[in-house]
Design a protein around this motif. Structure first.
Motif, mmCIF file in Angstrom:
data_model
loop_
_atom_site.group_PDB
_atom_site.id
_atom_site.type_symbol
_atom_site.label_atom_id
_atom_site.label_comp_id
_atom_site.label_asym_id
_atom_site.label_seq_id
_atom_site.Cartn_x
_atom_site.Cartn_y
_atom_site.Cartn_z
ATOM 1 N N ILE A 234 7.525 11.086 9.662
ATOM 2 C CA ILE A 234 6.233 11.299 9.003
ATOM 3 C C ILE A 234 5.166 10.666 9.880
ATOM 4 O O ILE A 234 5.004 9.444 9.914
ATOM 5 N N SER A 235 4.466 11.499 10.620
ATOM 6 C CA SER A 235 3.482 11.016 11.590
ATOM 7 C C SER A 235 2.138 10.779 10.905
ATOM 8 O O SER A 235 1.683 11.579 10.092
ATOM 9 N N ASN A 236 1.538 9.653 11.251
ATOM 10 C CA ASN A 236 0.215 9.324 10.725
ATOM 11 C C ASN A 236 -0.883 9.622 11.735
ATOM 12 O O ASN A 236 -2.043 9.269 11.525
ATOM 13 N N THR A 237 -0.491 10.259 12.833
ATOM 14 C CA THR A 237 -1.457 10.684 13.848
ATOM 15 C C THR A 237 -1.369 12.202 13.972
ATOM 16 O O THR A 237 -0.626 12.850 13.256
ATOM 17 N N GLU A 238 -2.130 12.770 14.910
ATOM 18 C CA GLU A 238 -2.165 14.237 15.048
ATOM 19 C C GLU A 238 -0.789 14.824 15.323
ATOM 20 O O GLU A 238 -0.450 15.901 14.852
ATOM 21 N N SER A 253 6.291 6.886 10.410
ATOM 22 C CA SER A 253 7.355 6.237 9.644
ATOM 23 C C SER A 253 8.555 7.171 9.595
ATOM 24 O O SER A 253 8.420 8.391 9.756
ATOM 25 N N LEU A 254 9.733 6.598 9.420
ATOM 26 C CA LEU A 254 10.964 7.368 9.358
ATOM 27 C C LEU A 254 11.500 7.353 7.930
ATOM 28 O O LEU A 254 11.599 6.296 7.316
ATOM 29 N N GLU A 255 11.821 8.522 7.437
ATOM 30 C CA GLU A 255 12.429 8.619 6.112
ATOM 31 C C GLU A 255 13.878 9.050 6.282
ATOM 32 O O GLU A 255 14.162 10.190 6.653
ATOM 33 N N ILE A 256 14.789 8.097 6.043
ATOM 34 C CA ILE A 256 16.211 8.321 6.309
ATOM 35 C C ILE A 256 17.023 7.963 5.067
ATOM 36 O O ILE A 256 17.032 6.800 4.668
#
Length: 352
Positions: A234-238, A253-256
């Motif tokens: 889940i990228s918080n940048t472009e 962030s990584l959702e695992i």
């Protein structure tokens, strides 16, 4: 019982040199020192091969380190050392390490090594060849246009936009970790992106953007690989840039495991496994994909030796799927020895 002699090659002549060092540190931490005789082989950015000690992992310049080479049959040689290796873990990311170059050297040195073979390593590093092979086997990939260095002046914004539409991504064909990747939204950013990508490779790809979730699946094994649960970036940048991965702590962030329904999980695992087999991978690999709102799956790339710190996506995906980090390293060594034995048993001559 004698110890198994392991060579850990790390560093390398790559833009991912520092990432390799972090991965090597994590692997070194979990290896059983009572079972393994560990030999750290550091490749400097200038290409020197140095035998270092565990305490010198990051401080080789301040210590005495012997220049070495690996020769057939699987030995480390230097001025004051001549030692047999049972297996090598080439913890190298990107070019001059993950692209088949070091794998070829290890094949010539007749030493077992962890990870994909020369052929699959080279194919997976080249995003252009990867896409062509996958597309020919019915795997969906993003539309793209490729320019070689001598065709740089043919990189026309309007013609490329007509084929791919905006936004587009420009990337070096043979790089990893989003090095040299740029998002294009207009003519100016297109030509700037082309110039930037050509700093890192002689072949550049312009790719259409896929509007979807970034999903990754880890694969472990040879003939009958184990496929992990999917994870999501889940990228918080472009986009998931090099900075987002390794510099900006809030960049992504990584959702695992990823929040997916059973149908999506199965479909992603099937595509990942098929991709792994099409590209003739073995040992390990991480398949990066996009999942659209319509449940279409597009393969982005395959990493044949992904980041290997204890918090990297690959080991974390396997951990949530039931394989602990320390067990993972043990399994990879076993797989390397199995592969080497199969190759060793092949006939090398027509003369009986």
């Amino acid at each position: 019982m004698s110890k198994i002699s392991i060579g850990i090659i790390y560093g390398g002549k790559s833009t991912e040199h520092e990432i390799s060092m972090r991965s090597a540190e994590s692997v070194l931490t979990v290896l059983d020192k009572k079972r393994y005789d560990i030999n750290l082989i550091y490749i400097t950015k200038s290409g020197e091969w140095l035998l270092t000690k565990a305490e010198d992992l990051f401080n080789w310049k301040e210590k005495s380190a012997e220049k070495v080479r690996i020769v057939s049959p699987g030995r480390i040689e230097g001025t004051d050392i001549n030692k047999q290796l049972d297996v090598v873990i080439p913890i190298l990311h990107g070019t001059m390490g993950e692209d088949g170059t070091v794998q070829g050297l290890l094949e010539l040195a007749e030493v077992p090594y962890v990870g994909c073979n020369v052929r699959s390593s080279a194919i997976c590093m080249d995003k252009d060849i990867t896409k062509k092979l996958l597309k020919s086997e019915g795997i969906d990939v993003a539309k793209s246009v490729v320019f070689k260095y001598n065709e740089k002046n043919k990189a026309n914004f309007n013609k490329t936009k007509e084929k791919l539409s905006l936004p587009m991504f420009v990337k070096p064909v043979n790089q990893g970790s989003s090095v040299g990747v740029s998002k294009v939204t207009d003519e100016k950013s297109f030509y700037n992106a082309i110039d930037e990508a050509f700093k890192y490779d002689t072949k550049v790809m312009v790719e259409s953007a896929i509007n979807g979730r970034e999903i990754e699946v880890a694969i472990l094994g040879n003939m009958d690989p184990f496929v992990s649960l999917p994870g999501e970036i889940i990228s918080n940048t472009e986009f998931y840039s090099y900075e987002s991965k390794y510099i900006d702590e809030k960049g992504a962030s990584l959702e695992i495991p990823a929040k997916l329904n059973s149908f999506q999980v199965t479909a992603l695992q099937e595509v990942a496994l098929k991709t792994f087999k099409i590209l003739d991978c073995e040992g390990l690999g991480r398949v990066d994909m996009f999942l659209t709102d319509d449940n279409e799956i597009f393969v982005n790339e395959v990493n044949t030796f992904p980041g290997f710190t204890n918090i990297s996506m690959y080991p974390k995906l396997l951990e949530v799927s039931g394989i602990e980090y320390s067990s993972l390293i043990e399994r990879l060594i076993e797989l390397a020895l199995q592969t080497h034995k199969l190759k060793t048993d092949l006939r090398k001559s027509l003369i009986k």
